[in-house]
Design a protein around this motif. Structure first.
Motif, short mmCIF file in Angstrom:
data_model
loop_
_atom_site.label_atom_id
_atom_site.label_comp_id
_atom_site.label_asym_id
_atom_site.label_seq_id
_atom_site.Cartn_x
_atom_site.Cartn_y
_atom_site.Cartn_z
N SER A 180 -14.16 76.80 -97.55
CA SER A 180 -14.97 75.60 -97.32
C SER A 180 -14.71 75.10 -95.91
CB SER A 180 -14.62 74.50 -98.32
OG SER A 180 -14.87 74.92 -99.65
N THR A 207 -18.84 77.56 -98.16
CA THR A 207 -19.45 76.25 -98.37
C THR A 207 -19.18 75.37 -97.17
OG1 THR A 207 -19.17 76.39 -100.78
CG2 THR A 207 -19.45 74.19 -99.86
N ASP A 225 -23.30 79.28 -99.74
CA ASP A 225 -23.24 79.07 -101.19
C ASP A 225 -23.41 77.60 -101.53
OD1 ASP A 225 -22.28 81.84 -102.46
OD2 ASP A 225 -21.33 81.57 -100.53
N GLY A 226 -23.31 76.75 -100.53
CA GLY A 226 -23.53 75.32 -100.73
C GLY A 226 -23.36 74.58 -99.43
N TYR A 228 -23.10 70.50 -98.47
CA TYR A 228 -23.05 69.14 -99.00
C TYR A 228 -22.97 68.17 -97.83
CZ TYR A 228 -22.02 71.52 -103.38
OH TYR A 228 -22.09 72.34 -104.49
#
Length: 324
Positions: A180, A207, A225-226, A228
């Motif tokens: 991340s 991420t 994958d993400g 945010y």
């Protein structure tokens, strides 16, 4: 300090900003051409790989534009990283300096390192103009990352820097261990810019957590994958990202809008929180309506994302439409 001395110093600092703006792309081009000698990322390739880490997650922190090296000196950011280490004992927390294509600190081995040491000392002694100089210099690097001409070079170099930093902390490429990237402020753009290069290097879930991030629309967003995007309703700084046309709603086929449509990108409302300082994302004193401090909420949300938990239960209950 007399008025004349203060005015002279301010003029010198402003002149340095103009020079820094003009030279911002040259640092990237110079790195690509090999003018600056072996950078830290490439030198690390010659070192034997360390013992593989047992960490189940790796988190890379890309600090805000105030920083001058890979280790943040900002008290609030240090508090965030310490809280994350406590909440995520199975995660390895890594820091890099995102505003240099080869991870060289401003105060390190540079021709103008003496100048940046002076500016940093002035800032730490609460001479406000000096802090603005550091911020502006790093903003220029964010602009280079977002630039369609120089950005691919800058972002590839930064991706290599992140990859080598992970490797030196025991990350095993191809292991499938998730990574991340936390991009705070300008670090959000640089994290997004590295995605298309870093993802195949890792061969693992990747991420991005944008903490009030200033971001353009990067093609690499679609391989994540993400993504945010944590946004406070009082945060006006993150809206600088809307200077980039790819972030505009009426361009539905931009990478950003496609990522939103496909559910890759998600906007996480953080309530009545500002970008930095008092009432900012990392304030330990500002209390939200639910009783948590702003820092506690930020740690809750980031920890939930990294751990794969339901983020909605930790964020602030604010309509996403109000902050888009």
């Amino acid at each position: 300090m007399s008025l004349l001395d203060g005015a002279t110093l301010t003029l010198v600092l402003l002149f340095a900003v103009l020079i820094s703006a003009a030279l911002a792309p040259l640092e990237t081009l110079g790195w690509w051409a090999g003018w600056f000698g072996p950078d830290e990322a490439k030198s690390a390739e010659l070192e034997p790989p360390p013992t593989p880490s047992k960490a189940k997650q790796f988190v890379v922190f890309l600090a805000g534009i105030h920083t001058v090296s890979e280790e943040t000196y900002a008290r609030r950011e240090q508090g965030l990283l310490e809280s994350l280490r406590q909440r995520l004992p199975d995660a390895a927390i890594v820091e890099i300096f995102p505003y240099s294509v080869n991870n060289r600190a401003l105060t390190g081995q540079r021709f103008f390192s003496w100048f940046w040491r002076l500016v940093l000392n002035l800032k730490l002694s609460r001479f406000g103009v000096a802090g603005i100089i550091i911020n502006l210099r790093n903003i220029f690097q964010v602009a280079v990352s977002a630039d369609r001409r120089y950005g691919p070079l800058y972002n590839q170099g930064t991706a290599e820097t992140i990859f080598e930093a992970l490797r030196q902390h025991g990350y095993a490429p191809g292991s499938g261990v998730p990574v991340s990237l936390i991009g705070y402020s300008g670090g959000g753009q640089i994290a997004a810019g590295t995605a298309s290069y870093l993802k195949p290097m890792l061969d693992a879930p990747l991420t991005i957590i944008s903490l009030g991030g200033i971001m353009a629309s990067e093609d690499g967003m679609l391989v994540l994958d993400g993504l945010y995007h944590l946004v406070g309703s009082r945060d006006r700084v993150h809206k600088l990202g809307y200077l980039f046309p790819g972030r505009w709603k009426f361009l539905p086929y931009s990478a950003w809008n496609l990522a939103l449509a496909k559910g890759i990108a998600k906007i996480i409302p953080m309530g009545p929180v500002d970008h930095t300082g008092r009432d900012g994302y990392l304030d330990i004193n500002f209390t939200l309506p639910d009783g948590r401090t702003s820092m506690q909420q930020t740690v809750d949300v980031i920890s939930a994302i990294v751990s794969g938990e339901d983020v909605a239960q930790f964020g602030h209950q604010t309509s996403v439409a109000k902050i888009q």
